[in-house]
Design an enzyme around this catalytic site. Structure first.
Site, PDB file in Angstrom:
ATOM      1  N   LYS A  77     -18.735  22.949  -7.912  1.00 38.12           N
ATOM      2  CA  LYS A  77     -18.709  24.371  -7.708  1.00 38.12           C
ATOM      3  C   LYS A  77     -20.560  24.789  -7.945  1.00 38.12           C
ATOM      4  CE  LYS A  77     -15.829  28.379  -6.475  1.00 38.12           C
ATOM      5  NZ  LYS A  77     -14.755  28.801  -7.452  1.00 38.12           N
TER       6      LYS A  77
HETATM    7  O1  G3P Z   1     -12.966  31.762  -7.085  1.00 38.73           O
HETATM    8  C1  G3P Z   1     -13.872  33.139  -6.843  1.00 38.73           C
HETATM    9  C2  G3P Z   1     -13.540  34.002  -5.888  1.00 38.73           C
HETATM   10  O2  G3P Z   1     -12.044  33.552  -4.967  1.00 38.73           O
HETATM   11  C3  G3P Z   1     -12.985  35.452  -7.034  1.00 38.73           C
HETATM   12  O3  G3P Z   1     -12.040  35.855  -6.841  1.00 38.73           O
HETATM   13  O4  G3P Z   1     -10.742  38.090  -7.237  1.00 38.73           O
HETATM   14  O5  G3P Z   1     -11.827  36.810  -8.912  1.00 38.73           O
HETATM   15  O6  G3P Z   1     -13.061  38.243  -6.616  1.00 38.73           O
HETATM   16  P1  G3P Z   1     -11.911  37.702  -7.724  1.00 38.73           P
END
Ligand code: G3P
Length: 226
Positions: free
Chosen positions: A83
């Site tokens: 990633k």
């Molecule tokens: O891992 C990437 C993404 O899904 C992060 O989500 O909830 O931290 O904005 P969030």
């Protein structure tokens, strides 16, 4: 749409696998840090629990270092996906790794223009962050829909992974738009199955069955014991 968990919590991943619907896992540095376990044992364990892709994020913004980290991450397990953040150096690393046949999930995507760049760099997955755009009063689902439309029009093979999904409506809309993957925290995953009418209906059927059972004559043994 394949359902992924956005977590590094082993119990949550095991539970998702137990349900028979979990197709992969995404992690990020924040989630890895929260797990409070050694990095290599943790990511190896995640990759062994789930059959599908497991995204593991590299760090820094030096192309050579990103490429080195990416090569090493793919050695961790067959289902490890690298990633990389959507920066110019990240795109350059994505191109080099993709040319070597290494799968790259390009993350932190917030615009259709960025998504085009990721696909052109050979990304295996693009991760637009729906919820984080909503947080800044911008329509995250609109971004997702734009990317799905552009990728279909261009015939890009890059998979669209709807990330930062915060509630079941995000998941349903991502599926409606044709996203290939939706990743979510375990609390959103759990919320997908919940419905008060399912709970009350199940309770009523169970009670009625117990009342009726003594009058139903012979039952298959497993139904007798249930
Ligand atoms: O891992 C990437 C993404 O899904 C992060 O989500 O909830 O931290 O904005 P969030």
């Amino acid at each position: 749409m394949k359902l992924f968990l956005d977590t590094a919590d082993l119990d949550e991943i095991r539970e998702g696998v137990r349900w028979g619907v979990l197709k992969g896992v995404t992690t990020n540095p924040s989630l890895i840090g929260k797990a409070e376990q050694g990095f290599l044992p943790l990511v190896k364990e995640i990759c062994s629990i789930v059959e599908g892709d497991v995204s593991i994020e590299v760090s820094g913004d030096d192309t050579g270092s990103l490429v080195d980290q990416g090569r090493e991450i793919t050695q961790i397990a067959d289902n490890a996906v690298v990633k990389i953040a959507l920066t110019p150096n990240g795109l350059a690393a994505t191109r080099r790794l993709s040319d070597e046949g290494i799968k790259v999930n390009v993350t932190l995507c917030f615009s259709p223009a960025q998504a085009i760049l990721a696909a052109e760099a050979g990304a295996y997955i693009i991760s637009p962050f729906v919820g984080r755009l909503d947080d800044v009063a911008t329509d995250g689902l609109r971004l997702l829909s734009d990317i799905c439309e552009i990728y279909a029009a261009q015939g890009y093979g890059t998979q669209v992974l709807a990330a930062s999904l915060r509630h079941p409506v995000h998941v349903v809309e991502a599926a409606r738009m044709g996203a290939d993957i939706g990743t979510m925290p375990f609390k959103v995953f759990e919320a997908l199955v919940k419905h008060p009418l399912t709970d009350s209906g199940f309770k009523r059927f169970t009670e009625d069955w117990e009342k009726a059972k003594p009058h139903l004559g012979e039952l298959p043994p497993s139904m007798q014991e249930a």
